[in-house]
Design an enzyme around this catalytic site. Structure first.
Site, PDB file in Angstrom:
ATOM      1  N   TYR A 134       0.856  -1.194   0.000  1.00  0.00           N
ATOM      2  CA  TYR A 134       0.000   0.000   0.000  1.00  0.00           C
ATOM      3  C   TYR A 134       0.885   1.234   0.000  1.00  0.00           C
ATOM      4  CZ  TYR A 134      -3.693   3.171   1.855  1.00  0.00           C
ATOM      5  OH  TYR A 134      -4.572   4.194   2.073  1.00  0.00           O
ATOM      6  N   LYS A 162      -1.535  -1.493  -3.884  1.00  0.00           N
ATOM      7  CA  LYS A 162      -2.539  -0.430  -3.930  1.00  0.00           C
ATOM      8  C   LYS A 162      -1.773   0.863  -4.151  1.00  0.00           C
ATOM      9  CE  LYS A 162      -5.995   2.041  -1.151  1.00  0.00           C
ATOM     10  NZ  LYS A 162      -6.662   2.157   0.170  1.00  0.00           N
TER      11      LYS A 162
END
Length: 292
Positions: A134, A162
């Site tokens: 992330y 992400k």
């Protein structure tokens, strides 16, 4: 590994006095899966992870997984800015039967790119679960370069990133050289369609809390080759893409959920609720998209 294209970064419901609302979490999780979410990310940014205790995170992982069972993937947000603490939480989450982990770039201590690599490598070695990295430099203070992401993509259980850098060029650089089975998710609702146009897989979404079926329709239209239809849905959703980020996430989406009668509750300090003007803008966007 089948996570799906729309993973909702689920809010953490609290009671009026700020206590963890596990019943609300179970009900919200079931609602989201019934309304377009392929999977749920629990205790991430939108889940107010900085103000959740270790015990609260464990309770959320357990209860959300119980609530949705095998109907949807449950991804546990176990990343912190301590490698050792992240390993401990990741192992506990794995023991609860979650379907994957999301690991945020370490915040505040500003590690080098080599430090980021070693951090994620160590956590990956401590679990058998598939991992989503992330990258959100606006919150962490450190951007994870495409080259670092590509190094990490060679580790067998690091399966996705992400990308919430807002940088389409960076995402493209990853997509050009990553293994074929490495997935790039958008971390920005408004960039879902642009990222998919260059090879991105899907979205880890905030807007899907209130418009999951419309988000799902947009993604399905694009993957079916109906680019114009997908673009029309993107434009339809645009007011929500903006209104749900007019102040710090998850303040606006929690207000929207409350307007729709869904479990959310307040945010925890140091976040505060939306102003009257912000609430009016959120309500207007919900009405414009036919949700209120």
């Amino acid at each position: 590994m089948q996570w799906g294209r729309i993973l909702t970064a689920m809010v953490t419901p609290f009671t009026a006095d700020g206590k963890l609302d596990l019943d609300g979490a179970r009900r919200l999780a079931a609602y989201l899966v019934d309304h377009g979410s392929d999977g749920l990310v629990v205790a991430g940014t939108t889940g107010e992870s900085p103000t959740l205790t270790h015990e609260e995170k464990i309770a959320l992982f357990r209860e959300v997984k119980k609530a949705v069972g095998d109907r949807a993937a449950v991804i546990a947000g176990t990343g912190t800015n301590s490698t050792a603490a992240s390993i401990e939480l990741s192992r506990e989450a794995e023991a609860l039967g979650v379907d994957g982990l999301m690991l945020v770039v370490p915040y505040y201590n500003r590690p080098s790119q080599e430090g980021l690599y070693q951090h994620f490598k160590a956590i990956a070695a401590a679990t058998t679960l598939p991992i989503i990295l992330y990258n959100i430099p606006s919150r962490t203070g450190r951007n994870m370069d495409a080259a670092t992401t590509l190094r990490l993509a060679e580790i067998k259980n690091i399966k996705a990133v992400k990308e919430a850098s807002g940088d389409l060029d960076q995402a493209t650089a990853i997509l050009r050289q990553a293994p074929a089975d490495f997935l790039v998710y958008s971390g920005d609702d408004s960039l879902t369609l642009p990222l998919m146009a260059v090879g991105g897989y899907g979205i880890i979404s905030v807007v899907a809390h209130v418009a999951g079926e419309k988000m799902q329709a947009m993604v399905r239209a694009f993957t079916a080759g109906d680019v114009q239809g997908a673009a029309a849905l993107h434009r339809e959703l645009f007011p929500l893409f903006k209104a749900l980020f007019i102040t710090s996430n998850p303040v606006p989406v929690k207000e929207a959920l409350q307007m729709l009668g869904l479990p959310a509750g307040p945010v925890r300090l140091p976040l505060v609720g939306a102003t009257r003007e912000e609430k009016e803008k959120i309500a207007a966007a919900l009405k414009e998209t036919g949700l209120l």
